[in-house]
Design a protein around this motif. Structure first.
Motif, PDB file in Angstrom:
ATOM      1  N   TYR A 105      -4.798   6.567   4.667  1.00 50.12           N
ATOM      2  CA  TYR A 105      -3.897   5.417   4.526  1.00 50.12           C
ATOM      3  C   TYR A 105      -4.506   4.179   5.178  1.00 50.12           C
ATOM      4  N   ARG A 106      -5.085   4.340   6.352  1.00 54.56           N
ATOM      5  CA  ARG A 106      -5.729   3.198   7.018  1.00 54.56           C
ATOM      6  C   ARG A 106      -6.898   2.681   6.189  1.00 54.56           C
TER       7      ARG A 106
ATOM      8  N   VAL B   3       0.865  -1.177   0.000  1.00 53.95           N
ATOM      9  CA  VAL B   3       0.000   0.000   0.000  1.00 53.95           C
ATOM     10  C   VAL B   3       0.902   1.227   0.000  1.00 53.95           C
ATOM     11  N   MET B   4       0.689   2.127  -0.973  1.00 51.67           N
ATOM     12  CA  MET B   4       1.599   3.239  -1.217  1.00 51.67           C
ATOM     13  C   MET B   4       0.856   4.564  -1.321  1.00 51.67           C
ATOM     14  N   ALA B   5       1.482   5.612  -0.815  1.00 48.99           N
ATOM     15  CA  ALA B   5       1.011   6.978  -1.046  1.00 48.99           C
ATOM     16  C   ALA B   5       2.206   7.911  -0.980  1.00 48.99           C
TER      17      ALA B   5
ATOM     18  N   ILE C 182       2.101  -4.737   3.135  1.00 46.63           N
ATOM     19  CA  ILE C 182       3.331  -3.968   3.320  1.00 46.63           C
ATOM     20  C   ILE C 182       2.989  -2.487   3.222  1.00 46.63           C
ATOM     21  N   LEU C 183       3.466  -1.692   4.159  1.00 47.72           N
ATOM     22  CA  LEU C 183       3.260  -0.251   4.126  1.00 47.72           C
ATOM     23  C   LEU C 183       4.492   0.416   3.533  1.00 47.72           C
TER      24      LEU C 183
ATOM     25  N   HIS D 182       4.190   8.530   8.200  1.00 45.09           N
ATOM     26  CA  HIS D 182       2.850   7.959   8.408  1.00 45.09           C
ATOM     27  C   HIS D 182       2.907   6.444   8.610  1.00 45.09           C
ATOM     28  N   VAL D 183       3.701   5.756   7.780  1.00 41.89           N
ATOM     29  CA  VAL D 183       3.672   4.291   7.827  1.00 41.89           C
ATOM     30  C   VAL D 183       4.171   3.754   9.161  1.00 41.89           C
ATOM     31  N   LEU D 184       5.011   4.519   9.852  1.00 45.04           N
ATOM     32  CA  LEU D 184       5.478   4.080  11.166  1.00 45.04           C
ATOM     33  C   LEU D 184       4.328   4.088  12.171  1.00 45.04           C
TER      34      LEU D 184
END
Length: 313
Positions: free
Chosen positions: A92-93, A37-39, A111-112, A121-123
């Motif tokens: 993102y969630r 998952v990507m942004a 996978i973030l 954010h991913v952390l």
């Protein structure tokens, strides 16, 4: 590489995304395929330097969901161009929930992936989601006060004060239901942009797609120092890859290295002789992507049972 347009809801608003299906079943397990998952970071859009990474993951056997935040790119939502780390994390969630619902995706092997602002954010998201399988944080912004201080060291205090004043003006506009006060997201030194750095606008424009607009609501200046996702590092359980540019003039390298050292699930750190915008195109993009694929294909086997080949005899 074929990509499918999909949408998903976030806080009652429709977000737009691309779904790229894995090119083969190299990493397929009994519960399906892993999915990245990507942004983008800050004001970036999915068509701004990220598709090359997404296509590389798909070629390596991973599904990908690459999305735009509310108010950006092809996603709905107002006001447009409002950068808010709280809203972006909520989106993102929601993207993670959407990825887990895709047919053929293993919901336990998400996978973030994040870069710059989303690299922080991913952390935070992974710390709150023990089912995340792995994390990639590329040139991450992990500590707001440290980032503001880093920008001040590189550009001086006067631009920081001007940004704060513009943020107050935009905040008042929002409170009185007037149109947002917009600033350039990126511009040359002295331009009044949120990121005022010579060469940065040209670097971003070189990879930008039609969905990217070089403007943001000025009120973001009032919350930059409040964004501290690195504080979640000790709660991380998934393996983490942190990639930093030793010449980064946008986010402080030291802060990212400290977060990596505190990561509860352990962290692999990779360092490169690059600045912040050097990672989205050219040979360094190829290098960082290769390191990401190697990290994921090494870490993912512990999360899946490979499909057994059938003997045709």
């Amino acid at each position: 590489m074929r990509r499918q347009e999909i949408t998903f809801p976030s806080a009652g608003t429709t977000c737009a995304a691309w779904h790229l299906r894995a090119a083969d079943d190299t990493l397929h397990g009994k519960n399906g395929r892993p999915c990245v998952v990507m942004a983008h970071g800050f004001s970036g859009t999915r068509d701004t330097g990220l598709l090359g990474f997404a296509e590389g993951f798909a070629a390596a056997g991973l599904d990908v969901v690459l999305f735009d935040y509310r108010g950006f790119g092809a996603s709905a939502g107002n006001p447009r161009q409002l950068v808010s780390y709280r809203r972006q994390r909520a989106d993102y969630r929601a993207a993670v929930r959407a990825a887990r619902s895709i047919e053929g995706v293993d919901p336990g092997r998400i996978i973030l992936w994040g870069t710059s602002y989303s690299g922080g954010h991913v952390l935070k998201i992974a710390a709150d989601d023990p089912d995340v399988a792995a994390i990639v944080a590329m040139t991450p912004a992990v500590d707001g006060p440290a980032t503001v201080a880093h920008l001040a060291r590189n550009g001086g205090l006067a631009p920081i004060f001007r940004l704060a004043a513009a943020g107050v003006r935009d905040g008042l506009a929002a409170a009185t239901r007037r149109p947002p006060w917009l600033l350039p997201a990126i511009g040359p030194s002295g331009s009044g942009a949120v990121l005022a750095k010579d060469g940065a606008q040209e670097a971003m424009a070189g990879v930008a797609g039609p969905g990217w607009r070089n403007e943001v609501c000025a009120r973001v200046a009032l919350e930059l120092a409040l964004n501290r996702p690195g504080g979640s590092a000790r709660r991380l359980q998934a393996p983490l890859l942190v990639q930093v540019g030793d010449a980064d003039t946008v986010v402080p390298v030291r802060a990212a290295l400290k977060v990596a050292a505190r990561a509860g699930g352990g962290a692999e750190v990779r360092r490169y002789p690059v600045d912040h915008f050097d990672v989205y195109d050219g040979p360094w993009q190829v290098r960082l992507l290769a390191d990401q694929v190697a990290f994921l294909t090494r870490e993912l086997p512990s999360f899946h049972d490979p499909v057994m080949a059938v003997d045709p005899s």
